[in-house]
Design a protein around this motif. Sequence first.
Motif, PDB file in Angstrom:
ATOM      1  N   GLY A  76       0.796  -1.320  -0.147  1.00  0.00           N
ATOM      2  CA  GLY A  76      -0.017   0.155   0.042  1.00  0.00           C
ATOM      3  C   GLY A  76       0.810   1.236   0.037  1.00  0.00           C
ATOM      4  O   GLY A  76       2.025   1.207  -0.282  1.00  0.00           O
ATOM      5  N   GLU A  77       0.169   2.384  -0.096  1.00  0.00           N
ATOM      6  CA  GLU A  77       0.861   3.711   0.218  1.00  0.00           C
ATOM      7  C   GLU A  77       0.315   4.359   1.303  1.00  0.00           C
ATOM      8  O   GLU A  77      -0.681   4.356   1.624  1.00  0.00           O
ATOM      9  CB  GLU A  77       0.230   4.321  -1.277  1.00  0.00           C
ATOM     10  CG  GLU A  77       0.639   6.128  -1.348  1.00  0.00           C
ATOM     11  CD  GLU A  77      -0.117   6.628  -2.495  1.00  0.00           C
ATOM     12  OE1 GLU A  77       0.234   7.900  -2.534  1.00  0.00           O
ATOM     13  OE2 GLU A  77      -0.843   6.025  -3.266  1.00  0.00           O
ATOM     14  N   HIS A  78       1.459   5.137   2.030  1.00  0.00           N
ATOM     15  CA  HIS A  78       1.059   5.917   3.176  1.00  0.00           C
ATOM     16  C   HIS A  78       1.349   7.451   2.720  1.00  0.00           C
ATOM     17  O   HIS A  78       2.872   7.698   2.667  1.00  0.00           O
ATOM     18  CB  HIS A  78       1.876   5.493   4.390  1.00  0.00           C
ATOM     19  CG  HIS A  78       1.742   6.229   5.455  1.00  0.00           C
ATOM     20  ND1 HIS A  78       0.620   5.994   6.502  1.00  0.00           N
ATOM     21  CD2 HIS A  78       2.343   7.171   6.137  1.00  0.00           C
ATOM     22  CE1 HIS A  78       0.460   6.766   7.460  1.00  0.00           C
ATOM     23  NE2 HIS A  78       1.549   7.555   7.192  1.00  0.00           N
ATOM     24  N   ARG A  79       0.571   8.202   2.541  1.00  0.00           N
ATOM     25  CA  ARG A  79       0.741   9.463   2.298  1.00  0.00           C
ATOM     26  C   ARG A  79       1.384  10.240   3.595  1.00  0.00           C
ATOM     27  O   ARG A  79       0.757  10.176   4.572  1.00  0.00           O
ATOM     28  CB  ARG A  79      -0.598  10.310   2.030  1.00  0.00           C
ATOM     29  CG  ARG A  79      -1.232   9.695   0.646  1.00  0.00           C
ATOM     30  CD  ARG A  79      -0.463  10.277  -0.656  1.00  0.00           C
ATOM     31  NE  ARG A  79      -0.965   9.466  -1.999  1.00  0.00           N
ATOM     32  CZ  ARG A  79      -2.009  10.097  -2.705  1.00  0.00           C
ATOM     33  NH1 ARG A  79      -2.406  11.233  -2.391  1.00  0.00           N
ATOM     34  NH2 ARG A  79      -2.319   9.313  -3.631  1.00  0.00           N
ATOM     35  N   THR A  80       2.063  11.153   3.293  1.00  0.00           N
ATOM     36  CA  THR A  80       2.894  12.065   4.230  1.00  0.00           C
ATOM     37  C   THR A  80       2.596  13.608   4.311  1.00  0.00           C
ATOM     38  O   THR A  80       3.556  14.308   4.408  1.00  0.00           O
ATOM     39  CB  THR A  80       4.419  11.804   4.315  1.00  0.00           C
ATOM     40  OG1 THR A  80       4.930  12.302   2.864  1.00  0.00           O
ATOM     41  CG2 THR A  80       4.702  10.449   4.361  1.00  0.00           C
ATOM     42  N   ALA A  81       1.378  14.064   3.793  1.00  0.00           N
ATOM     43  CA  ALA A  81       1.062  15.282   3.451  1.00  0.00           C
ATOM     44  C   ALA A  81       1.707  16.304   2.762  1.00  0.00           C
ATOM     45  O   ALA A  81       2.294  15.676   1.711  1.00  0.00           O
ATOM     46  CB  ALA A  81       0.826  15.971   5.119  1.00  0.00           C
ATOM     47  N   LEU A  82       2.348  17.351   3.304  1.00  0.00           N
ATOM     48  CA  LEU A  82       3.197  18.190   2.435  1.00  0.00           C
ATOM     49  C   LEU A  82       4.691  17.911   2.607  1.00  0.00           C
ATOM     50  O   LEU A  82       5.517  18.715   2.110  1.00  0.00           O
ATOM     51  CB  LEU A  82       3.034  19.531   2.996  1.00  0.00           C
ATOM     52  CG  LEU A  82       1.554  20.095   2.713  1.00  0.00           C
ATOM     53  CD1 LEU A  82       1.513  21.513   3.347  1.00  0.00           C
ATOM     54  CD2 LEU A  82       1.188  19.961   1.162  1.00  0.00           C
ATOM     55  N   ALA A  83       4.827  16.733   3.565  1.00  0.00           N
ATOM     56  CA  ALA A  83       6.434  16.385   3.781  1.00  0.00           C
ATOM     57  C   ALA A  83       6.840  15.431   2.780  1.00  0.00           C
ATOM     58  O   ALA A  83       6.474  14.133   3.108  1.00  0.00           O
ATOM     59  CB  ALA A  83       6.758  16.094   4.912  1.00  0.00           C
ATOM     60  N   PRO A  84       7.844  15.455   1.809  1.00  0.00           N
ATOM     61  CA  PRO A  84       8.542  14.739   1.158  1.00  0.00           C
ATOM     62  C   PRO A  84       9.331  13.776   1.876  1.00  0.00           C
ATOM     63  O   PRO A  84       9.992  14.301   2.808  1.00  0.00           O
ATOM     64  CB  PRO A  84       9.224  15.363  -0.154  1.00  0.00           C
ATOM     65  CG  PRO A  84       9.616  16.565   0.591  1.00  0.00           C
ATOM     66  CD  PRO A  84       8.323  16.959   1.300  1.00  0.00           C
ATOM     67  N   VAL A  85       9.469  12.257   1.657  1.00  0.00           N
ATOM     68  CA  VAL A  85      10.226  11.381   2.296  1.00  0.00           C
ATOM     69  C   VAL A  85      11.741  11.597   1.491  1.00  0.00           C
ATOM     70  O   VAL A  85      11.888  10.865   0.468  1.00  0.00           O
ATOM     71  CB  VAL A  85       9.869   9.975   2.304  1.00  0.00           C
ATOM     72  CG1 VAL A  85      10.752   9.290   3.139  1.00  0.00           C
ATOM     73  CG2 VAL A  85       8.499  10.218   3.147  1.00  0.00           C
ATOM     74  N   GLN A  86      12.871  12.128   2.340  1.00  0.00           N
ATOM     75  CA  GLN A  86      13.893  12.255   1.397  1.00  0.00           C
ATOM     76  C   GLN A  86      15.057  11.338   1.787  1.00  0.00           C
ATOM     77  O   GLN A  86      16.148  11.184   0.930  1.00  0.00           O
ATOM     78  CB  GLN A  86      14.385  13.905   1.950  1.00  0.00           C
ATOM     79  CG  GLN A  86      13.423  14.777   1.405  1.00  0.00           C
ATOM     80  CD  GLN A  86      13.843  16.169   1.912  1.00  0.00           C
ATOM     81  OE1 GLN A  86      15.009  16.765   1.238  1.00  0.00           O
ATOM     82  NE2 GLN A  86      13.303  16.569   3.002  1.00  0.00           N
ATOM     83  N   SER A  87      15.057  10.624   2.959  1.00  0.00           N
ATOM     84  CA  SER A  87      15.916   9.845   3.174  1.00  0.00           C
ATOM     85  C   SER A  87      15.058   8.710   4.396  1.00  0.00           C
ATOM     86  O   SER A  87      14.168   9.250   5.048  1.00  0.00           O
ATOM     87  CB  SER A  87      17.059  10.448   4.121  1.00  0.00           C
ATOM     88  OG  SER A  87      17.849   9.340   4.468  1.00  0.00           O
ATOM     89  N   LEU A  88      15.265   7.500   4.248  1.00  0.00           N
ATOM     90  CA  LEU A  88      15.005   6.465   5.362  1.00  0.00           C
ATOM     91  C   LEU A  88      15.535   5.292   5.512  1.00  0.00           C
ATOM     92  O   LEU A  88      16.333   4.758   4.740  1.00  0.00           O
ATOM     93  CB  LEU A  88      13.380   5.854   4.729  1.00  0.00           C
ATOM     94  CG  LEU A  88      13.119   5.097   3.430  1.00  0.00           C
ATOM     95  CD1 LEU A  88      13.213   3.508   3.982  1.00  0.00           C
ATOM     96  CD2 LEU A  88      11.998   5.567   2.817  1.00  0.00           C
ATOM     97  N   ALA A  89      15.314   4.745   6.459  1.00  0.00           N
ATOM     98  CA  ALA A  89      16.054   3.392   7.017  1.00  0.00           C
ATOM     99  C   ALA A  89      14.963   2.594   7.644  1.00  0.00           C
ATOM    100  O   ALA A  89      14.112   2.827   8.417  1.00  0.00           O
ATOM    101  CB  ALA A  89      17.213   3.522   7.699  1.00  0.00           C
ATOM    102  N   VAL A  90      15.237   0.992   7.262  1.00  0.00           N
ATOM    103  CA  VAL A  90      14.200   0.230   8.359  1.00  0.00           C
ATOM    104  C   VAL A  90      15.108  -0.834   9.129  1.00  0.00           C
ATOM    105  O   VAL A  90      16.229  -1.115   8.688  1.00  0.00           O
ATOM    106  CB  VAL A  90      13.434  -0.540   6.987  1.00  0.00           C
ATOM    107  CG1 VAL A  90      12.657  -1.752   7.811  1.00  0.00           C
ATOM    108  CG2 VAL A  90      12.797   0.109   6.050  1.00  0.00           C
ATOM    109  N   SER A  91      14.636  -1.121  10.211  1.00  0.00           N
ATOM    110  CA  SER A  91      15.509  -1.837  10.966  1.00  0.00           C
ATOM    111  C   SER A  91      15.563  -3.221  10.447  1.00  0.00           C
ATOM    112  O   SER A  91      14.467  -3.708   9.611  1.00  0.00           O
ATOM    113  CB  SER A  91      14.609  -1.986  12.418  1.00  0.00           C
ATOM    114  OG  SER A  91      13.311  -2.636  12.316  1.00  0.00           O
TER     115      SER A  91
END
Length: 237
Positions: A76-91
Amino acid sequence: AAGRAQPAAAMAPPAAPPRSVLTSSFSLLSAGLSSAASDGTCLLVFGGGGGASKTGVPNALVVTRLTSSLQMSLVGEHRTALAPVQSLAVSGGGQVLVALQGPDVVVYNDVSRPATQPEGASWDTIATVDKKRPAPSPLYSAPDVILRGPPADPDADGIRKPRNPEVYSVALSPCGSMVAIGVDDGTLILLRRTATAGGFGAAGGSAVAHEAGGAAGGGPAAGCTWTGAGGGGGAVC
């Protein structure tokens, strides 16, 4: 006939490695991959978006599951409003996700157990805006903000008026207990999960300072605000 040399069997070409390709209608700025579960699947999360302006390109996390044969299935897709996701990491186990959303560093919990989206998920409509179709239901609860970045200063030009430092990257320890944050002024911030639900604090054990003027003495980068309440010692995981 006996004694006559037999032609060598033609060698089959090596099998091409399996490939899995995702084509998205929005800018993919980051990706994170968990370790394989007992069934061989991994959680693969993409982040990106069109930014705070009204570009018609949403900001979102796109959550998928990756099989051992590199086939992706859309969760699925999780919207983050006006904030783009520029970096991420998963445990490693896929329970925790840390992301740079706009200027802030946030943490999602229970990432491996997203909510069901009643409207379903389709690769054809992922990260698209359709005025006739409502935005997808959230996959996750609101994340915990662990570092609040400084607001943008429209008058800063980097010459006569210096701009505030910005977070550029995040990393997460395998068990999700420690977050590393890289700032473009050369500051490295380490935060450790605290006993407080959703809390992260200074990894060195000192109390967290709010609106600290710099990284010296355990404070965050200039203009940034920690939202946790003290850290602790011990191993990373």
